[in-house]
Design a protein around this motif. Structure first.
Motif, short mmCIF file in Angstrom:
data_model
loop_
_atom_site.label_atom_id
_atom_site.label_comp_id
_atom_site.label_asym_id
_atom_site.label_seq_id
_atom_site.Cartn_x
_atom_site.Cartn_y
_atom_site.Cartn_z
N MET A 1 41.43 33.45 53.86
CA MET A 1 41.35 34.73 53.15
C MET A 1 41.37 34.47 51.63
O MET A 1 42.20 33.72 51.14
CB MET A 1 42.56 35.59 53.56
CG MET A 1 42.52 36.99 53.03
SD MET A 1 41.36 38.04 53.89
CE MET A 1 42.31 38.53 55.30
N THR A 2 40.43 35.09 50.93
CA THR A 2 40.36 34.89 49.48
C THR A 2 40.55 36.22 48.75
O THR A 2 39.99 37.24 49.15
CB THR A 2 38.99 34.27 49.09
OG1 THR A 2 38.88 33.00 49.72
CG2 THR A 2 38.87 34.09 47.59
N TYR A 3 41.36 36.17 47.72
CA TYR A 3 41.64 37.35 46.89
C TYR A 3 41.19 37.04 45.47
O TYR A 3 41.53 35.98 44.93
CB TYR A 3 43.13 37.68 46.90
CG TYR A 3 43.70 37.89 48.28
CD1 TYR A 3 43.78 39.16 48.83
CD2 TYR A 3 44.14 36.81 49.04
CE1 TYR A 3 44.28 39.35 50.12
CE2 TYR A 3 44.65 36.99 50.32
CZ TYR A 3 44.72 38.26 50.84
OH TYR A 3 45.21 38.44 52.11
N SER A 4 40.43 37.97 44.86
CA SER A 4 39.95 37.75 43.49
C SER A 4 40.44 38.87 42.58
O SER A 4 40.43 40.04 42.98
CB SER A 4 38.42 37.72 43.47
OG SER A 4 37.97 36.63 44.24
N TYR A 5 40.84 38.48 41.40
CA TYR A 5 41.40 39.45 40.45
C TYR A 5 40.85 39.16 39.04
O TYR A 5 40.63 38.01 38.68
CB TYR A 5 42.92 39.31 40.38
CG TYR A 5 43.65 39.32 41.70
CD1 TYR A 5 44.07 40.51 42.28
CD2 TYR A 5 43.93 38.12 42.36
CE1 TYR A 5 44.77 40.50 43.49
CE2 TYR A 5 44.63 38.11 43.56
CZ TYR A 5 45.04 39.30 44.12
OH TYR A 5 45.73 39.29 45.31
N ASP A 6 40.69 40.21 38.25
CA ASP A 6 40.36 40.05 36.84
C ASP A 6 41.64 40.12 36.02
O ASP A 6 42.57 40.83 36.37
CB ASP A 6 39.42 41.18 36.37
CG ASP A 6 38.02 40.99 36.95
OD1 ASP A 6 37.61 39.82 37.13
OD2 ASP A 6 37.36 42.00 37.24
N VAL A 7 41.65 39.39 34.90
CA VAL A 7 42.80 39.41 34.01
C VAL A 7 42.32 39.74 32.60
O VAL A 7 41.44 39.06 32.07
CB VAL A 7 43.54 38.05 33.99
CG1 VAL A 7 44.79 38.14 33.12
CG2 VAL A 7 43.90 37.60 35.40
N GLN A 8 42.89 40.80 32.02
CA GLN A 8 42.48 41.21 30.67
C GLN A 8 43.29 40.46 29.61
O GLN A 8 44.51 40.30 29.76
CB GLN A 8 42.74 42.71 30.47
CG GLN A 8 41.84 43.60 31.28
CD GLN A 8 42.23 45.07 31.14
OE1 GLN A 8 43.18 45.40 30.43
NE2 GLN A 8 41.50 45.92 31.82
#
Lengths: 114, 142
Positions: free
Chosen positions: B1-8
């Motif tokens: 399972m892969t989780y992707s997130y953006d970081v500002q």
């Protein structure tokens, strides 16, 4: 030491509403520097800090710290209180300085980590 | 399972939101709490680094039966001297970062300490990529 005893010793105010204060803390750690808090791997820590911003609550969340005691009359804002409630973190505030708070709790039997 | 997130970049109100989200996912698995704490502290240090030092980036977390692999990728400005950046106490943090309780120069070293492996690629003017891996151990009886 229970949170109830902590509150009594430092004449503190509980800011996260109706919470159980029977939880035991095993160690105290005083720091305004969250970088140092993140190096701790022990459990059941009372974080004593004068840093009153989101990252104090976030750091506690990441470090599995379930209680923060704000010193020097620093008050967390509504957003921090809400975040703490969501993660089951009890926030307490005291007007005492960090040195005085740490001294009182150490004298009352709360051990240091190092 | 892969989780992707953006970081500002520079958004300290949101700093930690990715780590908080991924912690929820890890807690659904039957992993020892000490292992979850190691993973999350390393991830949080990395997330704060992206917020504090970069132009923004992304974080990808992959859970397999054997490991958790975390890739933290930013869009620059890069680290001129990686060995120096890994040294405890070395910091290039701004006053704003220090006001948030960070910038003691412990983050990179703490990521290395808490992970089973850390690989970093970067150069001045380039992107920085950090790969962290954690070997999984499950609670007894699973």
């Amino acid at each position: 030491m229970t949170l109830e005893e902590v509150v009594k010793h430092v004449n503190g105010t509980v800011l996260t509403g109706e919470v159980s204060l029977t939880r035991e803390v095993e160690y105290g750690f005083s720091s305004d520097l969250m970088s140092d808090v993140l190096t701790l791997l022990d459990d059941n820590i009372l974080l004593i800090t004068g840093l009153s911003n989101n990252q104090a609550v976030r750091t506690a969340e990441m470090s599995d710290i379930h209680q923060i005691l704000f010193v020097r009359g620093k008050m967390p804002d509504k957003g921090m209180i809400q975040m703490a409630k969501e993660h089951g973190i009890t926030l307490i505030a005291t007007s005492y300085s960090m040195f005085r708070t740490s001294g009182i709790l150490y004298n009352a039997g709360l051990p240091y980590i190092y | 399972m892969t989780y992707s997130y953006d970081v500002q970049a520079k958004n300290f109100t949101r700093a930690g939101a990715v780590s908080s989200e991924f912690k929820k996912e890890l807690k659904k698995l039957n992993l020892p709490s000490a292992l979850i704490k190691r993973i999350i502290i390393a991830l949080y240090e990395g997330e704060v680094n992206v917020v504090a030092h970069s132009y923004g980036g992304s974080i990808t977390c992959t859970i397999s039966s054997e490991s958790v692999i975390i890739t933290i990728q930013d869009t620059g400005p890069g680290i001129p001297d990686i060995a120096l950046a890994m040294k405890e106490g070395f910091s290039t943090a701004s006053d704003e970062v220090r006001e948030m309780g960070f910038g003691a120069g412990m983050g990179m070293a703490n990521m290395k300490k808490n992970s089973d492996s850390l690989h970093i690629t970067s150069a001045e003017g380039k992107e920085t990529r950090i790969d962290l891996s954690f070997l999984l151990t499950f609670e007894e009886g699973t």
